[in-house]
Design an enzyme around this catalytic site. Sequence first.
Site, PDB file in Angstrom:
ATOM      1  N   LYS A 108     -38.015  23.507  45.673  1.00 31.01           N
ATOM      2  CA  LYS A 108     -37.995  22.125  45.174  1.00 31.01           C
ATOM      3  C   LYS A 108     -38.014  22.035  43.649  1.00 31.01           C
ATOM      4  CE  LYS A 108     -37.765  21.258  49.400  1.00 31.01           C
ATOM      5  NZ  LYS A 108     -36.440  21.165  49.999  1.00 31.01           N
ATOM      6  N   LYS A 154     -39.174  10.617  61.281  1.00 29.86           N
ATOM      7  CA  LYS A 154     -38.413   9.367  61.293  1.00 29.86           C
ATOM      8  C   LYS A 154     -38.365   8.819  62.719  1.00 29.86           C
ATOM      9  CE  LYS A 154     -35.680  11.146  57.508  1.00 29.86           C
ATOM     10  NZ  LYS A 154     -34.491  11.956  57.168  1.00 29.86           N
ATOM     11  N   LYS A 157     -45.621  12.158  39.300  1.00 36.30           N
ATOM     12  CA  LYS A 157     -46.205  10.824  39.371  1.00 36.30           C
ATOM     13  C   LYS A 157     -46.015  10.322  40.809  1.00 36.30           C
ATOM     14  CE  LYS A 157     -47.904   7.071  37.541  1.00 36.30           C
ATOM     15  NZ  LYS A 157     -49.365   7.124  37.334  1.00 36.30           N
ATOM     16  N   ARG A 160     -27.800  20.403  55.662  1.00 40.71           N
ATOM     17  CA  ARG A 160     -27.418  20.552  57.071  1.00 40.71           C
ATOM     18  C   ARG A 160     -26.890  19.216  57.596  1.00 40.71           C
ATOM     19  NH1 ARG A 160     -32.999  19.367  56.872  1.00 40.71           N
ATOM     20  NH2 ARG A 160     -33.367  17.387  57.920  1.00 40.71           N
TER      21      ARG A 160
HETATM   22  C1  MV4 Z   1     -43.167  11.366  47.174  1.00 38.56           C
HETATM   23  C2  MV4 Z   1     -43.591  10.080  47.496  1.00 38.56           C
HETATM   24  C3  MV4 Z   1     -44.094   9.300  46.467  1.00 38.56           C
HETATM   25  N1  MV4 Z   1     -44.177   9.793  45.203  1.00 38.56           N
HETATM   26  N2  MV4 Z   1     -43.270  11.806  45.899  1.00 38.56           N
HETATM   27  C4  MV4 Z   1     -42.258  12.770  51.688  1.00 38.56           C
HETATM   28  C5  MV4 Z   1     -41.725  14.081  52.176  1.00 38.56           C
HETATM   29  C6  MV4 Z   1     -41.064  14.742  51.012  1.00 38.56           C
HETATM   30  N3  MV4 Z   1     -39.664  14.691  51.215  1.00 38.56           N
HETATM   31  C7  MV4 Z   1     -41.494  13.972  49.818  1.00 38.56           C
HETATM   32  N4  MV4 Z   1     -42.091  12.743  50.269  1.00 38.56           N
HETATM   33  C8  MV4 Z   1     -42.571  11.810  49.392  1.00 38.56           C
HETATM   34  N5  MV4 Z   1     -42.681  12.202  48.089  1.00 38.56           N
HETATM   35  C9  MV4 Z   1     -43.760  11.024  44.961  1.00 38.56           C
HETATM   36  N6  MV4 Z   1     -43.833  11.484  43.707  1.00 38.56           N
HETATM   37  C10 MV4 Z   1     -43.441   9.647  48.825  1.00 38.56           C
HETATM   38  C11 MV4 Z   1     -42.913  10.511  49.770  1.00 38.56           C
HETATM   39  C12 MV4 Z   1     -42.713  10.014  51.086  1.00 38.56           C
HETATM   40  C13 MV4 Z   1     -43.742   9.645  51.918  1.00 38.56           C
HETATM   41  C14 MV4 Z   1     -45.040   9.788  51.530  1.00 38.56           C
HETATM   42  C15 MV4 Z   1     -46.071   9.392  52.353  1.00 38.56           C
HETATM   43  C16 MV4 Z   1     -45.776   8.855  53.609  1.00 38.56           C
HETATM   44  C17 MV4 Z   1     -44.492   8.755  54.032  1.00 38.56           C
HETATM   45  C18 MV4 Z   1     -43.456   9.133  53.185  1.00 38.56           C
HETATM   46  C19 MV4 Z   1     -42.169   9.008  53.627  1.00 38.56           C
HETATM   47  C20 MV4 Z   1     -41.162   9.362  52.802  1.00 38.56           C
HETATM   48  C21 MV4 Z   1     -41.448   9.865  51.531  1.00 38.56           C
END
Ligand code: MV4
Length: 450
Positions: free
Chosen positions: A119, A240, A204, A295
Amino acid sequence: MAKKFNKVLIANRGEIALRIIRTCREMGIKTVAIYSTADRESLHVRFADEAVCIGPPASAESYLNIPRIMAAVEITNADAVHPGYGFLSENADFAEICTDYGVKFIGPDPEQIRTMGDKITAKDTMIRAGVPVVPGDGTLLKSAEDGMERAERMGYPVMIKATAGGGGKGMRIVTRKEDFVDLWDSARKEAKASFGNDGIYMEKYITQPRHIEIQVIGDQYGTVVHLSERDCSVQRRHQKLLEECPSPFMTDELRDRMGRAAIEAGKAISYEGVGTVEFLVDADRNFYFMEMNTRIQVEHPVTEESIDHDLIKEQIKVAYGEELSGKNYFPKGHVIECRINAEDPWNGFRPSPGKITSFHSSKGHGVRVDTHVYAGYTVSPYYDSMIAKLIVRAPTRAEAITKMERALDEFIIEGIKTTVPFHQWLLRQEDFRDGNFDTGWLSKQELPTK
Ligand code: MV4
């Protein structure tokens, strides 16, 4: 004119294996199924031209076992491998082994998978491509103390994430310095256990984001186009549950900006194949690159129905060297997909494996069901609990919701618990109907208990 594949081995199971076989048949390409002993009675085994049993039920000994899969490639003389989603689909080593063996891995090359799999590297690549990313410093934290110093400068809340992560594993929201050390320790332990890599970085925290992703496809000659968005904000613990296109939050102007950013993301790594660029979108319609999935995704039918194209077919065509026209695609009407899982939604979505005693799929105009199950099928506890995807298409969002309600009402699945009643509940919620939801919405709702 590129030469098409003669025989594709599908390194997967369930609905996606069936989905790939269908397209291969339409393209005149022979298919090989692989299966574990738990999947003997599966439709992908029946519908493929050939099938090879590769091991016992446990994924590590079957669908994740590279030597056994390569043995199946060898004995069937397949000239390409389709990895589907999950399992080995984003395993760069597997892609490399296929290439070394002389079979085409239907997907991007190992380098592209590795770049997006780490990442920090992915984020750094996006910054250099001019794609907006979440504010943060793109380097590993050296220690908890180092992290706390950086968090002080950045301002709480912050998010700490595993560089090898994705899908929420090894990720923690830190709202105050008192919690930092404990959350740092647990994130590192989880990252180490899940990925064998405990590297952590910081961003952040974006509050109340929507999860909107852009489907892209790239060919072998550097052309990358976008196929519009999917809104995947209705999630539970990073799973999801419902996806739709257009996003209720989308505007033509935002789609244009996000589409161009997604194309830049793909071009930055000369992306070949179908891929998805995931963005967080805040309340002011600022968007930030989150990760890129290299994918075909579970929710690809949403895009297929929105733009009226077979994405697996397009994916196979670019894999054998066809050129893309260079034009982007935009949604027509409104598409909603509900994931039907063998889970009890009123008991914490607890898995509900077992025998399906009665099964009647929804049908009718504008209704599509992608499934591998049937009456008499036994849902195995060994694999993912998704048993069907119910997809509807209608001219407007309101009509799509009505059609989905009708389709859910006529879906009969007996013998196990499913997420059908959850979707019926969800579609009745005013916030959902108003398009008034983000990734945190569901966790704040009180679900029925029966
Ligand atoms: C975040 C975020 C808010 N702020 N990063 C979720 C999985 C991964 N792909 C990264 N994700 C997130 N990263 C920052 N800086 C919010 C998510 C996020 C999420 C977080 C809590 C609950 C559900 C979520 C669903 C999608 C993304």
